[in-house]
Design an enzyme around this catalytic site. Structure first.
Site, PDB file in Angstrom:
ATOM      1  N   GLY A 143       5.258  -4.854  -0.164  1.00  0.00           N
ATOM      2  CA  GLY A 143       4.995  -3.829  -1.208  1.00  0.00           C
ATOM      3  C   GLY A 143       5.123  -2.289  -0.079  1.00  0.00           C
ATOM      4  O   GLY A 143       5.372  -2.666   0.915  1.00  0.00           O
TER       5      GLY A 143
ATOM      6  N   GLY B 198       4.404   2.327  -0.216  1.00  0.00           N
ATOM      7  CA  GLY B 198       3.308   2.674  -0.751  1.00  0.00           C
ATOM      8  C   GLY B 198       3.829   4.574   0.431  1.00  0.00           C
ATOM      9  O   GLY B 198       4.762   4.302   0.308  1.00  0.00           O
TER      10      GLY B 198
ATOM     11  N   GLY C 188       4.420   4.331   3.892  1.00  0.00           N
ATOM     12  CA  GLY C 188       5.327   3.283   4.212  1.00  0.00           C
ATOM     13  C   GLY C 188       5.692   2.090   3.473  1.00  0.00           C
ATOM     14  O   GLY C 188       5.016   1.905   2.835  1.00  0.00           O
TER      15      GLY C 188
ATOM     16  N   VAL D 204       5.388  -2.504   3.974  1.00  0.00           N
ATOM     17  CA  VAL D 204       4.753  -3.697   3.842  1.00  0.00           C
ATOM     18  C   VAL D 204       5.243  -4.906   3.835  1.00  0.00           C
ATOM     19  O   VAL D 204       6.050  -5.192   2.627  1.00  0.00           O
ATOM     20  CB  VAL D 204       3.149  -3.459   3.503  1.00  0.00           C
TER      21      VAL D 204
ATOM     22  N   LYS E  57       2.945  -2.948   8.612  1.00  0.00           N
ATOM     23  CA  LYS E  57       2.900  -2.018   7.376  1.00  0.00           C
ATOM     24  C   LYS E  57       3.774  -0.537   8.695  1.00  0.00           C
ATOM     25  O   LYS E  57       3.184  -0.586   9.330  1.00  0.00           O
ATOM     26  CB  LYS E  57       1.381  -1.031   7.307  1.00  0.00           C
TER      27      LYS E  57
ATOM     28  N   ASP F 128     -10.108   7.681  -0.178  1.00  0.00           N
ATOM     29  CA  ASP F 128      -9.250   7.110  -0.822  1.00  0.00           C
ATOM     30  C   ASP F 128      -9.271   5.946  -1.148  1.00  0.00           C
ATOM     31  O   ASP F 128      -8.182   4.777  -1.673  1.00  0.00           O
ATOM     32  CB  ASP F 128      -7.641   7.146   0.419  1.00  0.00           C
TER      33      ASP F 128
END
Length: 1022
Positions: free
Chosen positions: A693, A695, A698, A700, A714, A817
């Site tokens: 993943g 984001g 950064g 993952v 991460k 968030d």
């Protein structure tokens, strides 16, 4: 003469003192009742109280002779405080004011009702503490006291133990946050005690409860008690109903409980109880037993097979092993048995269903084997059979083909073989769900499937024949890895509601019909690995919500229609066909570089990886270079390649040597949990193959570290120049995650950093994020949808995590968030809050913190984030409300609304404008089930309340969690309504009405006239 003077003097004194005598009340009982009506504000519901009729015939009035003994005004929309005039009725014994909107503190004026035996103030909006002198309430006569479902808080006063005649004491569903007094054990006459659903501080059950020897009904669900069940409970010889569910009880279940001769109901689910269910003798009166969601071990005792009155047996989510006693199969009253998620072996009892009205059996996720009993539907009312993920063999019983009551069949991932009984498709007129994938089943599907079948999953079997042309309610059809043949029906109107169509790896031939455009709800289309030919119909490009398209490994030819480029696809695979021409421009980017493999005649005008450039063909006719010159170029190119390869190998070896040597020494490791993770393993695992993943902060990675253990890593950045914003986000996440411990917050193992890279190593969540399960546009291959019970458990878990952050951390935390992609799910689908890059610690509880920039995600961000520099925990409540709307509607936060805005805006507008239909119109079709309708609507409405534009109108996370827990407690049961949020005299208002069917508008206003009130607004949600 003297006598006359004396009489005159006495007369004079009488006349003189008469004005000073206390006034003698001469009101009749009808006049008192009219005064009570006036004190209630002359409500319309009491319009029948008029002088011209006998007061004993007035609504809610009962008399003995002509004297009023009962005032029963339940559910009459009374909104004032309790009138003091009630106790002027001299013979009042029964007072029922339940299911109204009465406000204020506990009415101590009722102490003057000296003959009161029955008092019911439940389902109102009372606040504050119960008076310490509550024992003055008709102490020698009071038999019934109900304060259920109000907003009482504080302690339950010890003086309650002095109500010497009390028989029923109902204090459930309030906000009590003080102690449970041991003095309750003094109530030797008490038969019913309800304390459930109150936020008591953690405490053990008082052992003195064993002294309530008359007790028959004890309800303590969700009271935060821990420790062991007291052995003193063995003295409760009259106990019939024991409910200690959803607490933190541990240890073994006392054997003495099973020796109580009158015990009928035992609910101990969702605790931490351990050990065997050790029962050998005692009661034979059990009606319902729920010991699910504990850690019980051993075998299911034969004891349960002797309970001739047993109707419900729930033992799911434990560690039970061994076989299911055959005696359970002959129980005459058994209707519901749920044993899933254990380690049970052997066969099902051969006579299960033969002797009882069985309607539900769930034994999935065990190690059961053998064949299914023929008698499962012998009672003619079997509705649901769930036996998936076992080792069952043989054929599906022919008797299930004659079971007209069947609604839900889940037999996937077993070893069943043979043909499916034809009657399942014709006789089961209420069939909605069939999941039978991953077996060895065969046979053909009928041309017309049952009219209300919504889900059919039959992948990885041996089915043959053609595709059905009529299934008017079908939403999901998964039939990959079979031997289906024939063509796709030319007329698809009969299956026009399909959302998922997965027919990969079959023998389907012919062309894809242009009529596929009628499938306007289709999100996933997989026809890969078949024998389809012809050109792609441009009508595929008109499917408005299609996000996944896989037509690979077919015989398709011709150009890719430009219209297909209009689709917003998350996954596209047209590989291994004979397509030609230029790929539509929207697909000419890196996101689709694996989508067109093995189509040699496709090209791209934008250097798309794995495709040649349009206008260039490496052929002898089009090549302007001579063959000799071409050979020279090939030789030179080969030499250059070999030289570059040698240099690359040397540099790679040197890089590895340096990395494994001096470079690793520069890593700084900060550990927060003890775990066997080497920084060298972590660094080596940061490869593209392990990327799971990306984001805003950064990337993952999933890194295997020891055996089967994996961690998530991460990587915040990888550059020499550090970005201040990312630095702050990194430090915030490390500071917060490293300092907190909670089962519903992702666990940070360590922080690894050097001058160039900063890494966070935290637990790997096997089931990804919530949004990957909710939204088909993000759904990972092979992942189905979540049913409502799973969604509700996830909501409760996430709410618990946020409650911990807001109230239980040494410094309260606002996440800022919260969204479905930041709610991660482990292998057991336990929800955990993640990604604290935007979180901030508050200096003081309840004190807002100033922020320098707008933070959050669109669709989830509270309105005040755009104009306030001070934010508090209500921004998380708003975001969590959006998640609740996602869970209930299935729509995306920023793309699931209407054309006017976000999902939250759309749902609010629906309610404000009257909706134009039922609330159920908003509910995700994948979870629409009459069993859960009430609970789903409550959660949806709770989401609406949480997304109120005004922060002060939103509930706290504690209130939200309490409603969700009540919703879970009543999930699948009838008659649940949320009454309201607000504030009265500084106390939060939160009530829940069980069983009421009355409907009000979304935002009715209750005006408070008491001088002590601090708010005059209460949101009613019914």
């Amino acid at each position: 003469m003297a006598s006359k003077k004396l009489h005159f003097l006495l007369l004079f004194l009488f006349l003189f003192l008469l004005p000073h005598f206390p006034e003698v009340t001469s009101q009749t009982e009808p006049q008192i009742l009219l005064q009570i009506k006036k004190d209630f504000g002359n409500p319309d519901s009491l319009s029948s109280w008029i002088d011209s009729t006998s007061h004993c015939s007035w609504l809610g009035i009962s008399c003995t002779g002509t004297s009023v003994t009962s005032v029963l005004l339940s559910g009459n929309n009374l909104t004032s405080s309790v009138p003091t005039s009630l106790c002027q009725l001299p013979n009042l014994t029964h007072l029922d004011l339940s299911f109204n909107f009465l406000r204020g503190h506990f009415p101590t004026s009722l102490y003057n009702c000296t003959h009161l035996r029955h008092l019911d103030l439940s389902q109102n909006l009372f606040v504050g503490s119960i008076p310490a002198d509550i024992n003055l309430l008709s102490p020698s006569k009071l038999e019934f006291l109900s304060l259920s479902a109000n907003n009482f808080s504080g302690d339950i006063p010890p003086s309650v133990g002095k109500l010497e005649s009390i028989v029923e004491l109902l204090l459930d569903n309030n906000l009590f946050n003080g102690t449970i007094p041991a003095e309750l054990g003094n109530l030797s006459t008490l038969q019913t005690l309800w304390l459930a659903n109150n936020p008591f501080p953690p405490a053990e059950i008082p052992s003195s409860f064993g002294n309530m020897t008359s007790l028959s009904f004890l309800w303590m669900t969700s009271t935060n008690v821990f420790g062991e069940i007291p052995d003193s409970f063995g003295k409760l010889k009259n106990l019939m109903h024991l409910d200690l569910a959803m607490n933190r009880l541990a240890g073994r279940i006392p054997t003495a409980i099973w020796m109580l001769d009158k015990l009928q109901i035992v609910y101990l689910y969702h605790n931490k109880l351990v050990g065997d269910i050790s029962v050998k003798f005692g009661t034979r009166s059990l009606v319902s037993v729920d010991l699910s969601m504990n850690a019980l071990t051993g075998m299911i005792p034969e004891f349960f097979g002797k309970q001739v009155n047993l109707t419900v047996l729930n033992l799911y989510y434990n560690n039970l092993s061994g076989t299911i006693p055959a005696s359970i199969g002959v129980l005459p009253a058994l209707s519901d048995i749920r044993l899933f998620n254990n380690r049970l072996t052997g066969a099902l009892p051969s006579e299960l269903g033969k002797n009882s009205p069985l309607w539900n059996i769930e034994v999935d996720d065990n190690e059961l084997s053998g064949e299914l009993p023929e008698s499962l539907c012998a009672g003619g009312i079997l509705t649901s059979i769930v036996v998936s993920n076992n080792k069952f063999t043989g054929r599906i019983p022919e008797s299930l083909g004659n079971c007209s009551s069947l609604n839900n069949v889940q037999i996937q991932r077993n070893r069943f073989s043979g043909e499916v009984p034809a009657g399942i498709w014709t006789s089961a007129v209420n069939l909605t769900t069939v999941m039978m994938g991953h077996n060895s089943l065969s046979g053909e599907l009928p041309e017309r499937l049952p009219w209300n079948l919504t889900r059919l999953e039959m992948d990885s079997n041996r089915f043959s024949g053609s595709i059905p042309s009529s299934a008017p309610s079908l939403l999901v059809f998964v039939a990959g890895n079979n031997s289906l043949s024939g063509t796709i029906p030319e007329n698809l109107a009969g299956i026009s509601k399909l959302q998922v169509l997965s027919l990969g790896n079959n023998r389907i031939s012919g062309e894809i019909p242009a009529s596929i455009s009628v499938l306007t709800s289709l999100t996933d289309l997989d026809l890969s690995g078949n024998r389809l030919s012809g050109e792609l119909p441009e009508s595929i490009g008109s499917l408005p919500v299609l996000t996944t398209l896989d037509l690979s490994e077919n015989r398709l030819s011709g150009n890719i229609p430009a219209e297909i480029g209009n689709l917003k696809l998350n996954r596209l695979n047209l590989s291994s066909n004979s397509l030609d021409g230029e790929v539509p421009v929207p697909f000419q980017n890196q996101a689709y570089d694996q989508s067109f493999l093995s189509n040699p005649n496709l090209c791209s005008s934008n250097s798309l990886v794995n495709l040649r450039a349009c206008g260039r063909r490496w052929s002898a006719r089009s090549d302007k270079l001579s063959r000799g010159l071409l050979a020279v170029f090939i030789i030179l190119g080969s030499l250059c390649f070999l030289g570059a390869l040698a240099l690359g190998l040397f540099m790679l070896r040197e890089y590895r040597r340096r990395r494994d040597g001096s470079v690793l020494k520069a890593w700084k490791v900060t550990s927060f949990h003890k775990v066997d993770v080497l920084e060298s393993n972590i660094v080596r695992g940061l490869t593209d193959d392990n990327l799971v993943g990306t984001g805003g902060a950064g990337m993952v990675y999933r890194v295997q570290v020891a055996g089967d253990t994996a961690v998530a890593v991460k990587k915040i950045w990888n550059s020499r120049k550090l970005d201040d914003k990312l630095e702050k986000e990194f430090l915030a996440e490390v500071e917060i995650l490293g300092s907190i411990r909670h089962a519903n917050i992702v666990k940070l193992y360590s922080c690894i950093s050097n001058s160039k890279s900063k890494l966070l190593v935290y637990e790997y969540m096997e089931n990804g994020s919530l949004d990957q399960w909710l939204h088909s546009s993000r759904r990972v291959d092979g992942r189905g949808s979540l049913d409502w019970p799973a969604r509700l458990r996830i909501a409760i878990g996430a709410a618990r995590g946020l409650c911990y952050m807001h109230y239980d951390c040494s410094s309260p935390i606002v996440h800022r968030d919260v969204k479905s992609s930041n709610i991660l799910l482990d292998s057991e689908f336990t929800a955990k809050i993640a990604d604290f890059g935007l979180a901030r610690m508050l200096v003081k509880a309840g004190e807002a913190e100033s922020v320098s920039a707008i933070a959050g995600s669109f669709g989830y961000m509270a309105p005040e984030c755009g104009w306030l520099r001070k934010v508090n925990d209500k921004v998380d409540v708003y975001s969590f409300g959006v998640v609740l709307l996602e869970l209930t509607t299935g729509r995306e936060a920023n793309g699931g609304g209407d054309e006017h805005g976000s999902l939250a805006d759309s749902v609010w507008r629906y309610f404000q404008e009257g909706g134009g239909g039922q609330v159920s119109d908003l509910v995700d079709k994948e979870i629409q089930d009459p069993v859960h309708t009430e609970a789903i609507e409550i959660a949806l409405k709770l989401g609406v309340i949480c997304t109120s534009a005004a922060p002060t109108s939103r509930p706290s996370m504690k209130d939200v969690l309490q409603v969700l827990q009540r919703c879970n407690e009543r999930n699948g049961r009838d008659g649940v309504e949320i009454t309201g949020f607000g504030e009265y005299d500084g106390a939060p208002l939160l009530g829940t009405k069980w069983g009421s069917r009355r409907r009000k508008s979304l935002t009715d206003t209750v005006t408070d006239t008491d001088a002590g009130a601090k708010s005059d607004h209460v949101i009613l949600l019914q």
